[in-house]
Design an enzyme around this catalytic site. Sequence first.
Site, PDB file in Angstrom:
ATOM      1  N   LYS A 113     -12.877 -37.447  50.048  1.00  0.00           N
ATOM      2  CA  LYS A 113     -13.877 -38.383  50.574  1.00  0.00           C
ATOM      3  C   LYS A 113     -14.607 -37.806  51.781  1.00  0.00           C
ATOM      4  O   LYS A 113     -15.782 -38.107  52.001  1.00  0.00           O
ATOM      5  CB  LYS A 113     -13.225 -39.720  50.927  1.00  0.00           C
ATOM      6  CG  LYS A 113     -12.860 -40.549  49.710  1.00  0.00           C
ATOM      7  CD  LYS A 113     -12.656 -42.010  50.061  1.00  0.00           C
ATOM      8  CE  LYS A 113     -12.534 -42.861  48.813  1.00  0.00           C
ATOM      9  NZ  LYS A 113     -12.438 -44.304  49.126  1.00  0.00           N
ATOM     10  N   LYS A 195     -12.029 -38.166  36.802  1.00  0.00           N
ATOM     11  CA  LYS A 195     -11.753 -39.586  36.631  1.00  0.00           C
ATOM     12  C   LYS A 195     -13.051 -40.373  36.447  1.00  0.00           C
ATOM     13  O   LYS A 195     -14.081 -40.056  37.068  1.00  0.00           O
ATOM     14  CB  LYS A 195     -11.016 -40.090  37.875  1.00  0.00           C
ATOM     15  CG  LYS A 195     -10.766 -41.570  37.929  1.00  0.00           C
ATOM     16  CD  LYS A 195     -10.133 -41.938  39.262  1.00  0.00           C
ATOM     17  CE  LYS A 195     -10.022 -43.447  39.421  1.00  0.00           C
ATOM     18  NZ  LYS A 195      -9.453 -43.817  40.745  1.00  0.00           N
ATOM     19  N   LYS A 198     -16.775 -45.217  39.835  1.00  0.00           N
ATOM     20  CA  LYS A 198     -17.978 -45.971  40.178  1.00  0.00           C
ATOM     21  C   LYS A 198     -19.029 -45.072  40.809  1.00  0.00           C
ATOM     22  O   LYS A 198     -20.227 -45.329  40.715  1.00  0.00           O
ATOM     23  CB  LYS A 198     -17.639 -47.084  41.163  1.00  0.00           C
ATOM     24  CG  LYS A 198     -16.458 -47.941  40.804  1.00  0.00           C
ATOM     25  CD  LYS A 198     -16.025 -48.792  41.974  1.00  0.00           C
ATOM     26  CE  LYS A 198     -14.716 -49.502  41.691  1.00  0.00           C
ATOM     27  NZ  LYS A 198     -14.269 -50.338  42.823  1.00  0.00           N
TER      28      LYS A 198
END
Length: 331
Positions: A113, A195, A198
Amino acid sequence: MKTIYSAIQPSGIMTLGNYIGAVNNWRNMQNDKDNKCIFALADLHTITVRQNPEEFYKNCMSFYALFQAVGLDAKKSIIYLQSHVHQHSELAWLLNCYTYVGEMNRMTQFKDKSAKHADNINMGLMDYPVLMAADILLYDTDLVPVGYDQLQHIEITRDIATRVNNIYGDIFKVPEGFTPKIGAKITSLQDPTSKMSKSDPNPNGVISCLDPPEVIVKKFKKAVTDSDTTIAYDPENKAGISNLLGILAVATGKTIEQTVEDCQGLRYGDLKLRVADSVIEMLRPFQEEYRRLIDSKDYLMSCAKEGAQKASEIAEKTLKRFKQAIGYVVD
């Protein structure tokens, strides 16, 4: 009776990966009379990335409706918004004092992140696993259903709980992670090595649980497979096909072995359409119930309030036990 705890962030959309890897399993666990289930919208975690306030509010309401639409029952489970239970934030601060900086620096999600949000590497982003540990430990959790990408967070939760217990005695139950045999990691339709997320930059890689049928068909038609023609479940060498077979198995309620056998002789294009049709049928009742619930704001808020009250009563007992052990003056 085992206590099951899990949470999901109410950001963006609920993906097919979220549905298969998380909430679908939650529903199954909820229906086991030997389980006490507690499920949360992790809205405190969500603000580690900047949120538009209006969209954030809308997403929180939408996800709470999605929880109920998928079959999570407020009469069988405790379902609440994390920010409505103040004990999460309070325990997270206390646990910070029993967590080492080096441990947080090594967390894979923090590294990932930080790379994606280089202009906003905030303390919340680093501290995310400690808050997650607080989420889990507050409820004397036995099992935490998670995908493979979250197993590192379960391990740090266990480490923190064990450290506290070694100092003060039997304060926290040390939880176990649980990953489903099928669907623990649903991958992007455009990049089967990643993965389904979103935040995928390619919208064709992600199925939203609220996508209309024509959009679902279109996205599956574009799904990346391989240059072979064999239908086999081999995630390492045939990631795209294996992802489709995993989705189909969950959507039809069959095993991987049954699904592979059923699909023998199909061309890849036909397999994609079969998966799309099965997903559409799986999501149809869910989407219909969501459309009914999303306009019932008063009902949703009353359920959320009741869920938070139940969660807070349990959480307060754990928090008080820990504070007394440390030596705080507790009334």
